[in-house]
Motif scaffolding. Structure first.
Motif, mmCIF file in Angstrom:
data_model
loop_
_atom_site.group_PDB
_atom_site.id
_atom_site.type_symbol
_atom_site.label_atom_id
_atom_site.label_comp_id
_atom_site.label_asym_id
_atom_site.label_seq_id
_atom_site.Cartn_x
_atom_site.Cartn_y
_atom_site.Cartn_z
ATOM 1 N N ALA A 30 0.925 -1.232 0.112
ATOM 2 C CA ALA A 30 0.037 -0.112 -0.069
ATOM 3 C C ALA A 30 0.950 1.229 -0.027
ATOM 4 N N PRO A 31 0.476 2.071 -0.775
ATOM 5 C CA PRO A 31 1.306 3.504 -0.927
ATOM 6 C C PRO A 31 1.036 4.225 0.328
ATOM 7 N N GLY A 32 1.884 5.239 0.633
ATOM 8 C CA GLY A 32 1.776 6.253 1.709
ATOM 9 C C GLY A 32 0.857 7.239 1.407
ATOM 10 N N THR A 33 0.939 8.408 2.194
ATOM 11 C CA THR A 33 0.253 9.546 1.960
ATOM 12 C C THR A 33 1.099 10.817 1.910
ATOM 13 N N LEU A 34 0.358 11.815 1.179
ATOM 14 C CA LEU A 34 1.143 13.273 1.279
ATOM 15 C C LEU A 34 0.115 14.004 1.561
ATOM 16 N N SER A 35 0.494 14.785 2.896
ATOM 17 C CA SER A 35 -0.647 15.816 3.151
ATOM 18 C C SER A 35 0.062 17.179 3.595
ATOM 19 N N LEU A 36 -0.561 18.311 3.271
ATOM 20 C CA LEU A 36 -0.283 19.582 3.375
ATOM 21 C C LEU A 36 -1.203 20.119 4.704
ATOM 22 N N VAL A 37 -0.229 20.074 5.853
ATOM 23 C CA VAL A 37 -1.263 20.361 7.359
ATOM 24 C C VAL A 37 -0.981 21.578 7.872
ATOM 25 N N SER A 38 -1.878 22.196 8.232
ATOM 26 C CA SER A 38 -1.782 23.464 8.718
ATOM 27 C C SER A 38 -1.579 23.302 10.286
ATOM 28 N N MET A 39 -0.731 24.071 10.848
ATOM 29 C CA MET A 39 -0.602 24.107 12.356
ATOM 30 C C MET A 39 -1.132 25.385 13.130
ATOM 31 N N GLY A 40 -2.142 25.851 12.174
ATOM 32 C CA GLY A 40 -2.883 26.970 12.813
ATOM 33 C C GLY A 40 -2.271 28.200 12.764
ATOM 34 N N ALA A 41 -2.633 29.226 13.444
ATOM 35 C CA ALA A 41 -1.995 30.546 13.296
ATOM 36 C C ALA A 41 -1.461 31.042 14.911
ATOM 37 N N GLY A 42 -0.075 31.556 14.667
ATOM 38 C CA GLY A 42 0.456 31.930 15.840
ATOM 39 C C GLY A 42 0.902 31.066 17.127
ATOM 40 N N ASP A 43 0.085 29.995 17.342
ATOM 41 C CA ASP A 43 0.476 29.070 18.423
ATOM 42 C C ASP A 43 0.089 27.668 18.049
ATOM 43 N N PRO A 44 0.730 26.623 18.685
ATOM 44 C CA PRO A 44 0.341 25.278 18.341
ATOM 45 C C PRO A 44 -0.833 24.864 18.997
ATOM 46 N N ASP A 45 -1.492 25.696 19.845
ATOM 47 C CA ASP A 45 -2.608 25.402 20.656
ATOM 48 C C ASP A 45 -3.861 25.654 19.620
ATOM 49 N N ASN A 46 -3.466 26.295 18.600
ATOM 50 C CA ASN A 46 -4.631 26.615 17.444
ATOM 51 C C ASN A 46 -4.637 25.464 16.462
ATOM 52 N N MET A 47 -3.847 24.545 16.677
ATOM 53 C CA MET A 47 -3.899 23.364 15.778
ATOM 54 C C MET A 47 -5.107 22.295 15.887
#
Length: 270
Positions: A30-47
């Motif tokens: 099975a092939p893997g995956t490719l994802s463009l992931v937003s970590m939110g704005a300004g702080d990791p808590d916004n992920m």
């Protein structure tokens, strides 16, 4: 014989083992995956929770400049340089010399395709909304055949709206426009018309604030409310500065802002 057709249970066992072998082979293939992931704005808590789960399942990471600002999330896994606008589109072009950029494109293509083919999960980390002036959105087109996905997150626009603590479509304002903060090629006429018709203008990447204000002078009332939201979403650094179009340059002079959004319109009368 182990798989004698005359022995029901042994035959069932053989079939079960055969099924497990097929499943294991399929999993390996099975092939893997490719994802463009937003970590939110300004702080990791916004992920978002989905972003966090995708990051936890990742095997390979790409970040701007190959930096690793959150080692607690990448947990020692390889982190490569995604660069800025390496594959065009979105938030501009690469900042590297042409020969270095092309070398990096070749290398990133190799790493991503080999990793996905080997069943690994590749994550390109970004901030805010990757689809709004995002520098990594070009990866989606470049690797379209790998069926990449975008994991959305809190954008700087969302975070800045929260910091303003007001509706950006309040009162006479009935629309919002997100655009670049540039006034080249006569764009000031377009922007001024939108503002005067009651649109709340939200300007990204304002490079020349004094030039922008000067270009709008005489085309938009000097008393038009404006607001600057700097470092939106970061509790320790976030700043909100309200002013008018006429008073803004002087009001922010000497203040270290960092990245900011500029709002212009009646809705942001603070």
């Amino acid at each position: 014989m182990l798989c004698s057709p005359f022995r029901f249970f042994r035959q069932a066992l053989c079939l079960a083992l055969f099924g497990l072998t097929l499943a294991a082979t399929a999993a390996l293939a099975a092939p893997g995956t490719l994802s463009l992931v937003s970590m939110g704005a300004g702080d990791p808590d916004n992920m978002s929770l989905r972003a966090h789960k995708t990051i936890e399942a990742a095997d390979v990471f790409f970040t701007m400049g190959g930096r690793n600002p959150h080692p607690e999330l990448t947990r020692g896994k390889p982190v490569h340089d995604a660069e800025h606008g390496l594959f065009g589109q979105g938030g501009g072009r690469t900042r590297k010399p042409a020969d270095e950029a092309e070398k990096l494109r070749v290398e990133n293509r190799r790493i991503i395709r080999e990793a996905v083919a080997a069943g690994k999960n590749v994550v390109i980390l970004d901030n805010g909304d990757p689809t709004v002036f995002g520098p990594q959105i070009g990866y989606m087109k470049e690797f379209a055949d790998l069926n990449p996905v975008i994991v959305p997150g809190l954008s700087s626009f969302n975070a800045a709206n929260a910091a303003l603590r007001t509706s950006v479509v309040a009162g006479k304002a009935r629309a919002v426009m997100l655009t670049l903060g540039a006034v080249n090629e006569g764009r000031e006429l377009f922007l001024a018309q939108a503002i005067n018709e009651g649109v709340t203008l939200v300007l990204f990447m304002v490079r020349d604030l004094d030039g922008l204000v000067a270009a709008l002078r005489g085309k938009v009332p000097a008393t038009m409310p404006v607001a600057v939201v700097a470092n939106a979403g970061s509790p320790a650094k976030e700043k909100v500065i309200g002013a008018t179009l006429a008073t803004l340059p002087e009001k922010i002079r000497g203040i270290e802002l960092g990245p900011y959004l500029l709002y212009i319109g009646e809705a942001v009368n603070l």
